[in-house]
Design a protein around this motif. Structure first.
Motif, PDB file in Angstrom:
ATOM      1  N   GLU A  36       0.873  -1.170   0.000  1.00 53.14           N
ATOM      2  CA  GLU A  36       0.000   0.000   0.000  1.00 53.14           C
ATOM      3  C   GLU A  36       0.906   1.214   0.000  1.00 53.14           C
ATOM      4  OE1 GLU A  36      -2.053   1.568   3.381  1.00 53.14           O
ATOM      5  OE2 GLU A  36      -0.720   0.580   4.790  1.00 53.14           O
ATOM      6  N   GLN A  69       1.034   5.075   1.495  1.00 48.53           N
ATOM      7  CA  GLN A  69       0.400   5.956   2.469  1.00 48.53           C
ATOM      8  C   GLN A  69       0.800   7.396   2.155  1.00 48.53           C
ATOM      9  OE1 GLN A  69       1.624   4.685   6.373  1.00 48.53           O
ATOM     10  NE2 GLN A  69       0.471   2.775   6.235  1.00 48.53           N
ATOM     11  N   ARG A 117       1.177  11.068   3.558  1.00 49.95           N
ATOM     12  CA  ARG A 117       1.394  11.687   4.869  1.00 49.95           C
ATOM     13  C   ARG A 117       1.784  13.149   4.713  1.00 49.95           C
ATOM     14  NH1 ARG A 117       5.112   7.079   7.811  1.00 49.95           N
ATOM     15  NH2 ARG A 117       3.736   5.305   7.407  1.00 49.95           N
ATOM     16  N   ASN A 120      -7.407  12.733   6.619  1.00 48.88           N
ATOM     17  CA  ASN A 120      -7.442  11.294   6.364  1.00 48.88           C
ATOM     18  C   ASN A 120      -6.016  10.731   6.375  1.00 48.88           C
ATOM     19  OD1 ASN A 120      -8.825   8.879   5.818  1.00 48.88           O
ATOM     20  ND2 ASN A 120      -8.292   9.032   3.659  1.00 48.88           N
ATOM     21  N   THR A 121      -5.257  11.119   7.378  1.00 49.81           N
ATOM     22  CA  THR A 121      -3.850  10.758   7.440  1.00 49.81           C
ATOM     23  C   THR A 121      -3.625   9.535   8.313  1.00 49.81           C
ATOM     24  OG1 THR A 121      -3.186  13.040   7.112  1.00 49.81           O
ATOM     25  CG2 THR A 121      -1.597  11.621   8.146  1.00 49.81           C
ATOM     26  N   PRO A 122      -2.845   8.537   7.868  1.00 46.76           N
ATOM     27  CA  PRO A 122      -2.338   8.502   6.495  1.00 46.76           C
ATOM     28  C   PRO A 122      -3.428   8.074   5.529  1.00 46.76           C
ATOM     29  CG  PRO A 122      -1.611   6.538   7.651  1.00 46.76           C
ATOM     30  CD  PRO A 122      -2.369   7.390   8.653  1.00 46.76           C
ATOM     31  N   THR A 144      -4.644   6.036   2.455  1.00 46.50           N
ATOM     32  CA  THR A 144      -4.205   4.763   1.884  1.00 46.50           C
ATOM     33  C   THR A 144      -4.511   4.688   0.396  1.00 46.50           C
ATOM     34  OG1 THR A 144      -4.480   3.571   3.965  1.00 46.50           O
ATOM     35  CG2 THR A 144      -4.588   2.259   1.950  1.00 46.50           C
ATOM     36  N   ASP A 168      -4.595   1.828  -2.358  1.00 47.09           N
ATOM     37  CA  ASP A 168      -4.601   0.376  -2.492  1.00 47.09           C
ATOM     38  C   ASP A 168      -3.879  -0.059  -3.763  1.00 47.09           C
ATOM     39  OD1 ASP A 168      -6.213  -0.196  -0.144  1.00 47.09           O
ATOM     40  OD2 ASP A 168      -7.881   0.689  -1.256  1.00 47.09           O
ATOM     41  N   MET A 177       4.867  10.253   0.264  1.00 43.09           N
ATOM     42  CA  MET A 177       4.270   8.944   0.037  1.00 43.09           C
ATOM     43  C   MET A 177       5.230   7.883   0.570  1.00 43.09           C
ATOM     44  SD  MET A 177       2.868   7.368  -3.582  1.00 43.09           S
ATOM     45  CE  MET A 177       4.394   7.705  -4.469  1.00 43.09           C
ATOM     46  N   GLN A 188       4.251   0.625   2.285  1.00 41.01           N
ATOM     47  CA  GLN A 188       4.225  -0.342   3.380  1.00 41.01           C
ATOM     48  C   GLN A 188       3.768  -1.697   2.849  1.00 41.01           C
ATOM     49  OE1 GLN A 188       4.929   0.227   6.797  1.00 41.01           O
ATOM     50  NE2 GLN A 188       5.765   2.120   5.984  1.00 41.01           N
TER      51      GLN A 188
END
Length: 148
Positions: free
Chosen positions: A62, A64, A66, A81-83, A85, A87, A117, A120
């Motif tokens: 994914e 993220q 930030r 909406n941190t982090p 995502t 998909d 970005m 993960q």
């Protein structure tokens, strides 16, 4: 482990810098604003800012989105909406939801670094329904139950 992520610069964004790590050991890739003209964020205002690219990640990853710490500290600019995502199956333009929590209007210009970005790994999970959960010392305590 090395993962290959495909990146596609979207048309009319040839001048927008692709995501880049600003130091050798940085975790995140800085993202740049692909706005056509300067965008002003008034205090308390939020806007979706385009980055001019899309990505294709393999399953099991994914991305993220930030905030950049400098923008947050100096100007009160952060991401909602941190982090956020992204998909592995999303193929649209990456956009950043920014908000101005500062006291002054903030101008976002083309190619300005606006967020970062971080990639993960995502484990494979299978949820198993049970009738009862095991006990722990904490139990169902939450939201400050251990003190301030």
């Amino acid at each position: 482990m090395l993962h290959y992520v495909q990146i596609n610069r979207l048309s009319e964004n040839e001048d927008i810098k692709l995501p880049v790590k600003m130091s050798e050991l940085a975790s995140g890739f800085d993202l740049h604003a692909a706005v056509d003209e300067s965008v002003v964020l008034m205090p308390g205002e939020r806007k979706l800012i385009p980055t001019g690219f899309a990505i294709a990640m393999p399953g099991g990853l994914e991305a993220q989105i930030r905030p950049r710490s400098g923008l947050a500290f100096k100007h009160g600019i952060t991401c909602l909406n941190t982090p956020g995502t992204i998909d592995a199956d999303y193929r649209g333009e990456i956009k950043v939801l920014l908000i101005n929590l500062g006291q002054e209007p903030f101008s976002i210009t083309r190619n300005e670094r606006i967020a970062q970005m971080v990639f993960q790994e995502v484990p494979t999970i299978e949820l198993v329904q049970v009738d009862e959960l095991s006990d722990t010392v904490r139990g169902s305590g939450g939201f400050g139950h251990t003190g301030k």
